[in-house]
Scaffold this motif. Structure first.
Motif, mmCIF file in Angstrom:
data_model
loop_
_atom_site.group_PDB
_atom_site.id
_atom_site.type_symbol
_atom_site.label_atom_id
_atom_site.label_comp_id
_atom_site.label_asym_id
_atom_site.label_seq_id
_atom_site.Cartn_x
_atom_site.Cartn_y
_atom_site.Cartn_z
ATOM 1 N N PRO A 158 -0.674 -9.652 -10.705
ATOM 2 C CA PRO A 158 0.985 -9.361 -10.480
ATOM 3 C C PRO A 158 2.122 -9.237 -9.313
ATOM 4 O O PRO A 158 0.951 -8.028 -8.406
ATOM 5 N N LYS A 159 2.694 -9.837 -8.682
ATOM 6 C CA LYS A 159 3.425 -8.903 -8.013
ATOM 7 C C LYS A 159 4.474 -8.518 -8.168
ATOM 8 O O LYS A 159 6.092 -8.858 -7.955
ATOM 9 N N ASN B 260 3.882 -2.979 -6.135
ATOM 10 C CA ASN B 260 3.543 -2.110 -5.269
ATOM 11 C C ASN B 260 2.699 -3.491 -4.080
ATOM 12 O O ASN B 260 1.950 -3.001 -2.732
ATOM 13 N N TYR B 261 2.977 -4.460 -4.836
ATOM 14 C CA TYR B 261 2.350 -6.151 -3.850
ATOM 15 C C TYR B 261 3.433 -5.855 -2.483
ATOM 16 O O TYR B 261 3.298 -6.269 -1.781
ATOM 17 N N HIS B 262 4.297 -6.029 -3.207
ATOM 18 C CA HIS B 262 5.765 -5.884 -1.825
ATOM 19 C C HIS B 262 5.830 -4.580 -1.161
ATOM 20 O O HIS B 262 5.657 -5.211 -0.074
ATOM 21 N N ILE B 263 4.965 -3.678 -1.691
ATOM 22 C CA ILE B 263 5.176 -2.542 -0.165
ATOM 23 C C ILE B 263 3.879 -3.110 0.239
ATOM 24 O O ILE B 263 4.097 -2.664 1.709
ATOM 25 N N MET B 264 2.498 -3.803 0.600
ATOM 26 C CA MET B 264 1.814 -4.363 0.976
ATOM 27 C C MET B 264 2.731 -5.449 2.536
ATOM 28 O O MET B 264 2.889 -4.558 3.405
ATOM 29 N N GLY C 176 -1.893 2.225 1.321
ATOM 30 C CA GLY C 176 -1.517 2.380 -0.659
ATOM 31 C C GLY C 176 -0.933 1.913 -1.964
ATOM 32 O O GLY C 176 -1.237 2.280 -2.385
ATOM 33 N N GLY C 177 -0.481 0.568 -1.291
ATOM 34 C CA GLY C 177 -0.483 -0.227 -1.599
ATOM 35 C C GLY C 177 -1.178 -1.438 -1.972
ATOM 36 O O GLY C 177 -2.153 -1.796 -3.539
ATOM 37 N N ILE D 140 -5.506 -11.203 4.282
ATOM 38 C CA ILE D 140 -5.504 -10.750 2.281
ATOM 39 C C ILE D 140 -4.426 -10.650 2.400
ATOM 40 O O ILE D 140 -4.692 -11.030 0.514
ATOM 41 N N TRP D 141 -3.498 -10.384 2.434
ATOM 42 C CA TRP D 141 -2.936 -9.783 1.379
ATOM 43 C C TRP D 141 -2.153 -11.566 0.957
ATOM 44 O O TRP D 141 -1.545 -11.635 0.201
ATOM 45 N N ARG D 142 -2.165 -12.589 1.908
ATOM 46 C CA ARG D 142 -1.874 -13.520 1.331
ATOM 47 C C ARG D 142 -2.800 -14.696 0.779
ATOM 48 O O ARG D 142 -2.226 -14.604 -0.824
ATOM 49 N N ILE D 143 -4.510 -13.892 0.560
ATOM 50 C CA ILE D 143 -4.977 -14.386 -0.331
ATOM 51 C C ILE D 143 -5.455 -13.868 -1.694
ATOM 52 O O ILE D 143 -5.038 -14.562 -2.620
#
Length: 398
Positions: A72-73, A76-80, A132-133, A62-65
């Motif tokens: 936007p990267k 929060n995206y990097h927290i995931m 959270g991310g 899901i993170w990759r999709i």
């Protein structure tokens, strides 16, 4: 294949857990070294399969999709991503401690620490980090592109973690009631397997096949509510018969029937959509339907026929985890990479062989046809998915 090496850690975790499962089967045929016990080998196998494969695999996909969408990267995206690294890292770190010590404390300087339990707790904290991310980035995802099945699965992942923390609290407080600890342990397992894993499979199938809301026979909200309600109620199935009360057994039957019926409608709706015929997705959808049928049967059949058959429960769990779940995840990597279906078929056949071999250990296989050849066959079969996934790993790296 991907910029991140996360997917390789996922495959490594599966391979290591699979080899440990094969080692467990070897330990049933001959004595293991004194350093190892069968119980600890089993704990190492199951925990790494849960923490290094069953939990992070759908999160990674899901993170990759999401990374392909107009999102936007940002931080929060990097927290995931950090959450994924953390849960895989701590999951692998817990492996040697489970293998050698199980849940026992490990000598550490002048004291001793339950390092396997500590690592497991850190894995769940990394689940929260990912959640959270995701919640922070969710508002950036267009509403029509949000996967409600995945969000329901995240709810069950959070709920199951509460059961695990409850076990730690019971141990810390020194509560001696054996039913309390067992109930909380199996509450975690029921919410994880029957809730998180099931809903994650449906989320990934829904994402891959593009199943529209109108293609489900009932509203997806009603269907996922059935799983969300039923899954936690099935926890008594894992408790010893001597501790089960009629109320607990009937509660588990009700929960199993509601969850199984909902899942069977989901599976049939996906089949009826016509989007799985002559594709690799037919394997996981078929096994998901088989799992739902087994769950419904367990809810209506006399408990004496199956509750004490540990081998039948192992078969059921492998239909779900090794079968429907693993084949769904591997199919996504084929989708990402655009590989031919030939190597995927090898993984699917190896899984089918394992499931047939496990069925030979149940009471449904005539005793007169038994013998040591069955245990030798089961041990050899356990290596086949490992070999097939290693082949997949190399294919994906090229």
């Amino acid at each position: 294949m991907q910029k991140s090496a996360l997917w390789q850690l996922l495959f490594f975790s599966f391979i290591l857990a699979g080899l440990t499962g094969a080692l467990y089967r070897v330990g049933m045929l001959m004595a293991l070294p004194d350093l190892l016990s069968l119980q600890n080998v089993r704990h190492a196998h199951s925990h790494l399969m849960f923490f290094g494969w069953a939990a992070p695999l759908p999160l990674y996909i899901i993170w990759r999709i999401i990374g392909f969408e107009e999102v936007p990267k940002n931080r929060n995206y990097h927290i995931m991503e950090w959450g994924l690294w953390g849960m895989l890292g701590f999951g692998l770190l817990s492996f040697p401690f489970f293998l050698l010590f199980g849940y026992r404390p490990v000598p550490f300087g002048s004291s001793s620490l339950p390092l396997s339990v500590i690592c497991s707790g850190m894995v769940m904290i990394c689940w929260y980090l990912f959640m959270g991310g995701y919640l922070s980035i969710r508002k950036k995802i267009p509403e029509e592109k949000r996967n409600s099945w995945f969000e329901a699965a995240l709810v069950m992942l959070f709920v199951c973690s509460l059961g695990a923390w409850g076990v730690a609290v019971v141990q810390f407080l020194g509560i001696t009631n054996p039913l309390m600890g067992k109930a909380l342990t199996h509450f975690f397992l029921a919410c994880f397997t029957e809730g998180w894993v099931v809903l994650a499979i449906v989320a990934l199938l829904d994402e891959a096949l593009g199943i529209g809301i109108g293609e489900y026979m009932l509203s997806p909200t009603i269907l996922m509510s059935g799983v969300l309600l039923g899954a936690p109620l099935t926890f008594p199935y894992g408790i010893s018969e001597t501790l089960l009360t009629p109320l607990m057994l009937n509660t588990a039957r009700f929960g199993g029937f509601v969850a199984g019926a909902g899942l069977s409608i989901i599976g049939y709706s996906i089949l009826r959509s016509g989007k799985v015929s002559r594709s690799i997705w037919i394997w996981p959808v078929g096994l998901l339907l088989l799992k739902s049928i087994l769950q419904i049967l367990a809810s209506v059949m006399p408990s004496a026929l199956w509750l004490s058959d540990h081998a039948l429960r192992i078969f059921y769990l492998h239909v779900l985890l090794l079968g429907a779940f693993t084949l769904t995840g591997v199919a996504f990597f084929h989708k990402f990479r655009g590989l031919s279906y030939r190597s995927y078929t090898g993984v699917a056949i190896s899984v089918a062989i394992v499931l047939v071999s496990l069925l030979l250990l149940t009471r449904f296989w005539p005793v007169a046809w038994g013998g040591m050849w069955i245990y030798n066959l089961v041990t050899g079969a356990a290596l086949l998915p490992v070999i097939a996934v290693i082949f997949e790993w190399f294919k994906l790296r090229t």
